[in-house]
Design an enzyme around this catalytic site. Structure first.
Site: not given
Length: 189
Positions: A11, A13, A55, A57, A61, A101, A130
């Site tokens: 991952d 972040d 991700n 997003s 957004r 999705c 995380d």
């Protein structure tokens, strides 16, 4: 099937860099976590390919655009290269949470993309993240789930995880601790 490739999926972040409630929108906001770049370098030197599944997003957004995401990733790769490490590929979900999705974690779509791209069975491949949704995505794709305590994870007391986590989830203080664990395990095989 490429069964000989040694792969680790990360991952972004909260695992490699500091997570931000405001999203990481520019290279200046991308701050590596202590020891994370060196940890990736150690994986590379031990023969592992490292790919990201993240991700993002903020794209869906409207908080940043592709140029901004590319700039963040270019900065990350350059900073990582200075520490002797590399990431082979970055797989990201650009969708907002309400878009339905199949790639937004906890759905395993990003991991399925990695499986297709590399022609590799992800069974047992370590996925390090995380959050609960990272672990759920890992579990759904057959990866070995590894939780690091450097991001937005729930309060984990000691090494005891809430029952919501997939069985077999392993807990590490940070990415460096995961690498210690992995390389300690592989060298003794």
């Amino acid at each position: 099937m490429n069964t000989h490739m040694k792969l680790v999926v990360l991952d972004r972040d909260g695992t490699i860099n500091r997570a931000s409630e405001e999203f990481v929108k520019s290279p200046e906001e991308w701050q590596p976590l202590p020891g994370s770049l060196e940890a990736i370098s150690r994986l590379n030197h031990a023969g592992f390919h490292v790919v990201l599944a993240t991700n993002q997003s903020g794209l869906g957004r409207g908080l940043f655009d592709m140029a901004a995401l590319n700039a963040v990733h270019a900065h990350m790769l350059k900073t990582l290269a200075a520490a002797g490490g590399r990431i082979d590929a970055i797989f990201y979900c650009p969708h907002a949470p309400d878009e339905g999705c199949s790639c937004r974690k906890p759905a395993p779509g990003l991991l399925h993309q990695i499986q297709e791209r590399y022609g590799i069975d992800l069974k047992g491949v370590p996925y390090v993240g995380d959050s609960l949704r990272d672990m759920e995505a890992a579990h759904a794709a057959g990866c070995a789930p590894h939780l690091v305590l450097t991001g937005r994870h729930p309060d984990v007391q000691g090494q005891a995880l809430p029952a919501t986590f997939p069985a077999g989830t392993q807990v590490h203080a940070d990415l460096a601790a995961f690498v210690d664990h992995l390389l300690g395990e592989t060298s003794s095989n």
